[in-house]
Design a protein around this motif. Sequence first.
Motif, PDB file in Angstrom:
ATOM      1  N   TYR A  16       0.757  -1.046  -0.147  1.00 16.70           N
ATOM      2  CA  TYR A  16       0.180  -0.029   0.061  1.00 16.70           C
ATOM      3  C   TYR A  16       0.838   1.151   0.013  1.00 16.70           C
ATOM      4  CZ  TYR A  16      -4.522  -2.407   0.435  1.00 16.70           C
ATOM      5  OH  TYR A  16      -5.529  -3.009   0.479  1.00 16.70           O
ATOM      6  N   LYS A  19       2.211   1.698  -3.698  1.00 16.80           N
ATOM      7  CA  LYS A  19       0.880   1.999  -4.507  1.00 16.80           C
ATOM      8  C   LYS A  19       0.867   3.498  -4.160  1.00 16.80           C
ATOM      9  CE  LYS A  19      -3.751   1.169  -5.896  1.00 16.80           C
ATOM     10  NZ  LYS A  19      -4.252   2.500  -5.691  1.00 16.80           N
ATOM     11  N   LYS A  20       0.746   3.912  -3.093  1.00 19.47           N
ATOM     12  CA  LYS A  20       0.436   5.477  -2.474  1.00 19.47           C
ATOM     13  C   LYS A  20       1.384   6.304  -3.321  1.00 19.47           C
ATOM     14  CE  LYS A  20      -1.205   8.961  -0.460  1.00 19.47           C
ATOM     15  NZ  LYS A  20      -2.685   9.402  -0.847  1.00 19.47           N
ATOM     16  N   ASP A 236      -7.296   0.425   9.373  1.00 20.47           N
ATOM     17  CA  ASP A 236      -7.600   0.040   7.881  1.00 20.47           C
ATOM     18  C   ASP A 236      -5.975   0.343   7.284  1.00 20.47           C
ATOM     19  OD1 ASP A 236      -7.785   0.148   5.287  1.00 20.47           O
ATOM     20  OD2 ASP A 236      -9.944   0.834   5.614  1.00 20.47           O
ATOM     21  N   GLU A 238      -5.057   0.939   4.409  1.00 20.12           N
ATOM     22  CA  GLU A 238      -5.249   2.173   3.547  1.00 20.12           C
ATOM     23  C   GLU A 238      -4.892   3.391   4.433  1.00 20.12           C
ATOM     24  OE1 GLU A 238      -7.669   2.827   0.056  1.00 20.12           O
ATOM     25  OE2 GLU A 238      -8.520   0.865   0.493  1.00 20.12           O
ATOM     26  N   ASP A 239      -5.506   3.524   5.451  1.00 20.68           N
ATOM     27  CA  ASP A 239      -5.024   4.748   6.540  1.00 20.68           C
ATOM     28  C   ASP A 239      -3.716   4.517   7.009  1.00 20.68           C
ATOM     29  OD1 ASP A 239      -7.925   5.561   6.396  1.00 20.68           O
ATOM     30  OD2 ASP A 239      -8.511   4.691   8.145  1.00 20.68           O
ATOM     31  N   ALA A 241      -1.194   3.525   5.240  1.00 23.74           N
ATOM     32  CA  ALA A 241      -0.419   3.944   4.261  1.00 23.74           C
ATOM     33  C   ALA A 241      -0.449   5.273   4.052  1.00 23.74           C
ATOM     34  CB  ALA A 241      -0.790   3.276   2.905  1.00 23.74           C
ATOM     35  N   GLU A 242      -1.668   6.189   4.213  1.00 22.73           N
ATOM     36  CA  GLU A 242      -1.973   7.445   4.242  1.00 22.73           C
ATOM     37  C   GLU A 242      -1.227   8.344   5.267  1.00 22.73           C
ATOM     38  OE1 GLU A 242      -3.436  11.215   2.789  1.00 22.73           O
ATOM     39  OE2 GLU A 242      -3.573   9.141   1.743  1.00 22.73           O
ATOM     40  N   PRO A 306     -12.379  -1.855   6.837  1.00 17.77           N
ATOM     41  CA  PRO A 306     -11.262  -2.793   6.305  1.00 17.77           C
ATOM     42  C   PRO A 306     -11.871  -4.221   6.586  1.00 17.77           C
ATOM     43  CG  PRO A 306     -10.512  -1.900   8.586  1.00 17.77           C
ATOM     44  CD  PRO A 306     -11.821  -1.089   8.159  1.00 17.77           C
ATOM     45  N   SER A 309     -13.906  -5.114   4.028  1.00 19.91           N
ATOM     46  CA  SER A 309     -12.977  -5.052   2.703  1.00 19.91           C
ATOM     47  C   SER A 309     -12.391  -6.544   2.810  1.00 19.91           C
ATOM     48  CB  SER A 309     -12.111  -3.978   2.788  1.00 19.91           C
ATOM     49  OG  SER A 309     -11.210  -4.036   1.720  1.00 19.91           O
TER      50      SER A 309
END
Length: 312
Positions: A16, A19-20, A236, A238-239, A241-242, A306, A309
Amino acid sequence: MKKVGIIGGSGFIGSYNTKKFLDEGFKVKVSTTDILKKDKYQHLLTFKNSENLEIVQLDVQNKQELVDFLQDCEIVIHGGTPFQLDVKDLRTELFDPTIKGTENFLEAVLKTSGIEKVVFIASVAAYNTNFPLLPDGKTEGEQVTETDVPFMSEQGHPYAQAKFIANQTVNKFIADNPNLSFEITSVSPVGVMGKSLSDRQDSTSTGIQYLFQNKIAPNPFIQMLYDMDVLWALVDVEDVAEGIYKAATTKNIHGKNYLLTSESYRVSDISLLLNNQSPLGKSKVVYSNDLAKKDLGLNFRPADVPLNSYSS
């Protein structure tokens, strides 16, 4: 176009991250422990902007390889420590890669010019080696925050102890080198959940979700989680990675270590959510994410996102 080096950039969180940064227009250099094992990283080549991706073999215990890897990187993300619950040889499989790898990395960074920011992916264990249990002295209803004195217990899981010591190593390095030409920032995720970007079968985070979904207990540690119906703090992927991206691109946060966390659910409710069923209990906020919201502008998704997901 700036270049970011991501140590451990093909794992569950690392993918992730890769990708980010590719999405954000960076050149990305990712380490792999064995360049011949393409199944470990080939999914990265399917990402958008993958023409800006470079894969390099790296052993974090090899100082020269570390120095070579860091060349021409303005930002470095260190997430190359193994997340393992079942370990046969603690020293060679866990403590050396985690602690010695961190020491070698810091030594190599000092020798490298041009680096502007270093981000360590630490762990909630940097604040509490009892995780997912509360640290001693805390009772249910009390929050764990970055201002608490970090709790270390030799009864904690060896992985947690290794991550705690590695984080202390980073803190000592910062204290011993007050005039660095770059910033060091750490992030400490709680239990990271969500869907994997690869078909790799060696992710502990993905494995834990599979165990919870199917109520399997392959070892006493996991069985204890079911028996106690532990309140497990989630975030999550994704969070995470952010949060790592924001930590890497935000200035004047040198020396800080941010808890990356959303809500907590009982393990029994996590099992229900992973099977697309409604939880019986309500979520709680055990670990505070106020500092990450304030400094990094993060907004954390609810914990069911998540989990749904993963099972979708």
